[in-house]
Design an enzyme around this catalytic site. Structure first.
Site, mmCIF file in Angstrom:
data_model
loop_
_atom_site.group_PDB
_atom_site.id
_atom_site.type_symbol
_atom_site.label_atom_id
_atom_site.label_comp_id
_atom_site.label_asym_id
_atom_site.label_seq_id
_atom_site.Cartn_x
_atom_site.Cartn_y
_atom_site.Cartn_z
ATOM 1 C CG ASP A 189 -2.258 0.432 0.934
ATOM 2 O OD1 ASP A 189 -2.166 1.440 0.185
ATOM 3 O OD2 ASP A 189 -3.278 0.239 1.726
ATOM 4 C CD GLU A 201 0.297 7.004 -3.661
ATOM 5 O OE1 GLU A 201 -0.656 6.251 -3.712
ATOM 6 O OE2 GLU A 201 0.662 6.589 -2.600
ATOM 7 C CG ASP A 249 -7.894 4.660 -0.256
ATOM 8 O OD1 ASP A 249 -7.689 3.407 -0.650
ATOM 9 O OD2 ASP A 249 -6.656 4.745 0.748
#
Length: 817
Positions: free
Chosen positions: A407, A410, A495
Site C-alpha cells: 500500500d 506513491e 481509495d
C-alpha cells in the site's frame, strides 16, 4: 538529508528548431546535430524506433530502469540517398531537414504518426534543488492514509539544471488514443483531453499511449508529465528530464502494440491460479481469530473463496507501519497461515514503505536509507530493498504468508495529508497535479518523482524469486509505472468513495490502465469510503452513512460486484462498513443471491480465465480490454466508457445507474458488428451486431453477451480454485463463425511453468461443418491431469460428452430439432 527537488524555470529555449546541414547514418538509425543539440532516431527492432533529443548534445538516457536490456544487433536497414529517411522491413522513418520533425510510415507509405512539422519539440532549462529539512521539526500527522512523518523545509539550494521538454504531435482526426494509466477522471478516448500525470492515491501514472491508428508511444522518463490534446496544441510534456526519450511502437493492432511495449519493458509473469478466484478484504480484520472465523463462515455457507487479506494496524500500538504483528492479537503467525491453508485459503498482508517510531525505522535511518523529509525507505537503493525484504520475509513470508499488498507506493500524497481550500475536490486535476508533483519532487527528486513504485515492486519480486521457486509472487499495489508489470503487480484504483458517479468513472480508468500493457488492475468492490466523514474532507464523500444496512448501498455494491467479476482480480475491500457477502442480505434475498451467483460464475469461468492469464504471460495478451482492441474498425466503440471485452468471447456492460432511482431494469448496449452476431449469455438468444439494443438489467445480473464464433471452457463452481484439478469441463460453443481457443493447464503455483511445466491443447470450431476438433496435448507437468471429461454445449441446449486423453479428436455437434 539532502536530495534533488522540484525543477523550476531557468531559461527558455522553446520552439527550438534543428536547422541541420546534413543527417548522418549511425548504428541502426540516423543522427542530426545542430550546434550543440543532438537528435537520434534509432531502430531497436524492425517495428520499434527510439527517439532521443538533447539540446546540449549529451544523450545519456534518463536512468529510469523502465526498459529491460536487449542484446544490440545490427538490423538490415535501407537509407535514403540524402540520409533523411531510413526503412526497416516493417516501416519507414523520415526526418524533416528544415525542422527535425520525425514522421512514421508503414511499408505502403501510409502515415502512422508525425511530430508537428513546424514545431516538433521544445526544451526549457530548469533549476534543480536540494531540499534540507529541519529534523528538529519532525512530527507525525494522522491522516486517512495512516500516520506520516512531516518536517519543515529548512532551505532550498540550487545545485544544477535539467530540462522541461515538450514533444508536439500531429495526431490524425480519426484515431483514438488510450492509456496513460488509471485516473479517476471519466475519460475513455483521450483525444481532445488534457491530463496531468503524476502518482497519487487516485492516479496511477503509466506514460504509454496506444492508438487505433496502429502504433503506441512509451515515454521513458521518471518525472511528472502533461498530456495535452486541446486548444490546437497536441503534446506530451516531461517536467524534468535529461533528454527527450520516447519509443514509437508499430503494431497491426492494439494487441501488437502491447506486445512491443512488453518486449521493451518486460513480460508479465504467470499469476497463481488462486488469484483468479475471490479475495475477501476489509479495513480491517483485527485478530487471527477473526480471520479464521471469516474464512470458516465462507466454508460453512459454501461460498467460494481463495484469499483473505490482513489490512494495516496489525502492528504494536504506536509503532506505525512496522512489519511486526502484535502478539496480543496475532499470537502465532505460522499457526495462522497453516490454519488458513488447512481451509484451503491463502493470506495476503498489507505492508507499507514508511515505518515510524519503531526499531525497523531506526535500522533504516541509522544506515542513511530513509528519504529526506519523510519516514519512507529509499527503494532506489538495492541494499535498502534487500533490508526491506529481510523484514518482510522474517515476519511474514517465512511464516507461510502468501501474497503482498504494498500500500501507499506513491509513496507520498500532498493533498491527502494536508488541508486544502474549501472548494478543492475530485475535479481539481491541475491543482492536484501541482501539489503532488511538488511534494514527490521534494522528497524523491524531480527527475524520478513518479517511479518509486517500480523500484519498490522490484525489491519484493526479485527477493521472493531468490528465496523460493515454489510460490508465485503476487503484489497488489496502489501505484504503478511503465515496466512494473514484470514484477507481478496488480494495481487498484485507490481509495474511492461510494457513489454511482465514481463507480461509472472506474470503468474507463481501468480500461485505459490496461491498454498501456500493464495487464492486472482491480477495484475496491463497494468503494473504499462508504459514508461521509466528520471533517468533510474532499476525498471522503461516500453517500451511504448506514453502509451495508442501507438497501441503496446494497444495490450499488451488488452492481460493482457484477462488474468486478470480469476484472483480472475480483476483490472486495473498504472501510466504514463490513464487506462479507452475508452483510448484504440473507440466502434467497436478491442482493445476497446475485453476489453469490457472480462468485460462482467467476469460479465456473476459471478454465477460461486461467487460459487467458497464460496468454497474458506468453503472448502479451490483455484480458480485460477496451472494445477498440477487438473492433478497431468501428469508431462507434472508441468512446464507449461502460462496455468492454473480457477475453475474446464476452462483452460486459455493467449497470451504472440505480434501479431505485432510475426506475428501469434495462440499459442501452451497443453490440459491434461481427460475423457471428451475439448471444445473450443469460438466455442464449442470438442478436445481430451493429446495433444498440435495450438490454435487460435486473438486479440479478448486468447485461452480458458472448460473441458468435466463441469457445468458452467452464467447469462446475468449486469452493476454491484448486479443489478438484481433474474436474470435468463444460465447453460452451457459440456458433456463427469459426473459433479457436487454447486451453492452458499447469500446477497452479510455482515457477515450473517457466521451464515448460505446463500443457496446452487447442479447440477449433468449424462453423460450416459444425465440427469441433481437439488437438493433441502438448507438454507436461508434475501431477498433470491425463484424462478429463469434456461436455460440449450449444446455445440451443444440445450437448455431447467425450473423455479427452490427450489425443487428437473430432466431435460433430448437431443442432436440436
Amino acid at each position: 538529508m539532502l536530495l534533488v527537488g522540484l525543477a523550476v524555470p531557468l531559461a527558455i529555449a522553446a520552439n527550438r528548431e534543428i536547422k541541420a546541414v546534413k543527417s548522418t547514418a549511425v548504428s541502426n538509425g540516423l543522427e542530426v546535430v545542430d550546434g550543440l543539440s543532438r537528435l537520434r532516431v534509432e531502430f531497436v527492432r524492425a517495428d520499434i524506433v527510439r527517439v532521443q533529443y538533447q539540446p546540449d548534445g549529451q544523450l545519456t538516457d534518463n536512468g529510469t530502469d523502465v526498459c529491460v536490456a536487449h542484446r544490440k544487433r545490427t538490423l538490415p536497414l535501407t537509407y535514403s540517398d540524402d540520409l533523411w529517411s531510413v526503412s526497416s522491413d516493417s516501416m519507414t522513418v523520415c526526418i524533416d531537414a528544415a525542422t527535425g520533425a520525425v514522421s512514421y510510415y508503414d511499408l505502403h507509405h501510409r502515415l502512422l504518426l508525425r511530430e508537428h512539422p513546424r514545431c516538433p519539440r521544445s526544451a526549457e532549462k530548469v533549476w534543480q534543488e536540494k531540499i534540507t529539512y529541519d529534523e528538529t521539526s519532525r512530527r507525525t500527522a494522522h491522516t486517512a492514509n495512516g500516520d506520516v512523518a512531516v518536517m519543515d523545509v529548512l532551505r532550498r539550494d540550487t545545485i544544477g539544471s535539467t530540462f522541461r521538454y515538450r514533444t508536439y504531435f500531429d495526431w490524425t482526426a480519426t484515431e483514438a488514443l488510450y492509456g496513460l494509466g488509471s485516473h479517476m477522471e471519466n475519460y475513455m478516448n483521450l483525444r481532445g483531453k488534457k491530463m496531468y500525470l503524476c502518482q497519487h492515491n487516485l492516479k496511477a501514472m503509466v506514460p504509454v499511449l496506444n492508438s487505433t491508428a496502429g502504433y503506441g508511444l512509451l515515454f521513458d522518463a521518471g518525472c511528472a508529465m502533461v498530456y495535452n490534446d486541446v486548444a490546437d496544441s497536441s503534446y506530451v510534456e516531461m517536467e524534468a528530464a535529461r533528454q527527450i526519450d520516447y519509443y514509437f511502437i508499430k503494431g497491426r493492432n492494439m494487441d501488437q502494440v502491447v506486445e512491443g511495449y512488453r518486449w521493451l519493458t518486460g513480460q508479465s509473469p504467470m499469476m497463481p491460479r488462486y488469484l483468479f478466484g475471490y479475495t475477501q478484504s476489509k479495513e480491517r480484520y483485527c485478530s487471527s481469530q477473526e480471520l479464521l472465523d471469516i474464512v470458516g463462515e465462507y466454508r460453512k455457507r459454501q461460498i467460494p473463496l481463495d484469499m483473505i487479506v490482513q489490512d494495516w494496524n496489525y502492528w504494536p500500538a504506536g509503532q506505525w507501519g512496522r512489519m511486526m504483528m502484535d502478539p496480543k492479537y496475532y499470537p502465532n503467525k505460522r499457526m495462522l497461515a497453516d490454519s488458513l491453508h488447512a481451509m484451503n485459503c491463502r493470506l495476503m498482508v498489507s505492508i507499507w514503505p514508511n515505518a515510524q517510531h519503531c526499531p525497523q525505522y531506526d535500522d533504516f535511518n541509522s544506515r542513511g536509507w530513509i528519504l529526506p523529509g519523510s519516514s519512507v525507505y529509499d527503494a532506489y537503493r538495492a541494499d535498502a530493498r534487500s533490508l526491506y525484504w529481510d523484514y518482510a520475509n522474517r515476519e511474514f513470508f517465512s511464516n507461510g504468508f502468501d501474497a503482498w499488498w504494498c500500500d501507499s507506493s506513491e509513496p507520498i500524497d500532498g493533498d491527502w495529508n494536508n488541508p486544502v481550500h474549501p472548494d478543492y475536490g475530485y475535479d481539481n486535476h491541475f491543482e492536484r497535479w501541482q501539489i503532488n508533483t511538488k511534494v514527490l519532487s521534494d522528497v524523491l527528486g524531480a527527475e524520478r518523482s513518479q517511479s518509486y513504485s517500480l523500484y519498490h515492486a522490484m525489491g519484493i519480486y526479485k527477493h521472493q524469486r531468490q528465496t523460493t521457486d515454489s510460490k508465485r509472487v503476487v503484489n497488489l499495489t496502489r501505484s504503478s509505472y511503465a515496466g512494473q508489470q514484470r514484477y507481478a503487480t496488480i494495481t487498484w484504483n485507490g481509495d474511492t468513495y461510494a457513489s454511482w458517479k465514481t463507480f461509472a468513472q472506474m470503468i474507463p480508468a481501468g480500461l485505459n490502465f490496461m491498454a498501456t500493457g500493464c495487464p492486472y488492475w482491480t477495484v475496491d468492490v463497494g468503494a473504499f469510503f462508504v459514508g461521509p466523514d466528520r471533517w468533510n474532507r474532499w476525498f471522503y464523500k461516500g453517500e451511504y452513512p448506514d453502509g451495508c444496512n442501507d438497501p441503496a448501498y446494497r444495490e450499488l455494491y451488488t452492481r460493482m460486484f457484477q462488474y468486478a467479476t470480469f476484472l483480472p482480480m475480483l476483490r472486495s475491500h473498504g472501510t466504514d462498513t463490513p464487506r462479507e457477502v452475508w452483510r448484504f442480505g440473507n440466502p434467497g434475498e436478491p442482493f445476497y443471491e446475485s453476489i453469490v451467483n457472480h462468485i460462482r460464475l467467476r469460479y465456473s469461468l476459471l478454465p477460461y480465465i486461467y487460459s487467458m492469464a497464460a496468454k497474458v504471460s506468453n503472448e502479451s495478451y490483455t484480458m480485460t480490454r477496451a472494445l477498440a482492441f477487438d473492433f478497431v474498425g468501428d469508431s462507434a466503440v472508441y468512446d464507449l466508457k461502460d462496455e468492454f471485452m473480457f477475453g475474446p468471447a464476452f462483452l460486459v456492460a455493467p449497470m451504472t445507474r440505480p434501479l431505485m432511482a432510475y426506475g428501469k431494469a434495462s440499459r442501452q448496449v451497443y453490440l459491434p458488428q461481427t460475423k457471428g452476431g451475439w448471444y445473450d449469455y443469460w438466455t442464449g438468444i442470438r442478436i445481430e451486431g451493429g446495433q444498440t439494443i435495450d438490454a435487460p438489467a435486473p438486479i440479478d445480473h448486468s447485461p452480458l453477451y458472448v460473441r458468435g464464433g466463441s469457445i468458452v471452457p467452464m467447469t462446475a463452481p468449486q469452493q476454491y480454485a484448486d479443489e478438484h484439478p481433474d474436474a470435468p469441463y463444460i465447453i460452451k460453443v457459440y456458433p456463427g463463425a469459426d473459433a479457436t481457443f487454447t486451453i492452458y493447464e499447469d500446477a497452479g503455483d510455482g515457477y515450473d511453468c517457466e521451464r515448460k511445466g505446463y500443457v496446452t491443447y487447442t479447440l477449433h470450431w468449424d462453423d460450416s461443418h459444425r465440427q469441433l476438433s481437439i488437438s493433441a496435448r502438448k507438454g507436461s507437468y508434475k501431477k498433470m491431469v491425463k484424462r478429463r471429461q469434456l461436455t460440449f454445449v450449444m446455445p440451443d441446449g444440445y450437448q455431447q460428452t467425450v473423455v479427452y486423453d490427450g489425443k487428437k479428436a473430432i466431435v460433430t455437434l448437431t443442432a436440436n430439432n
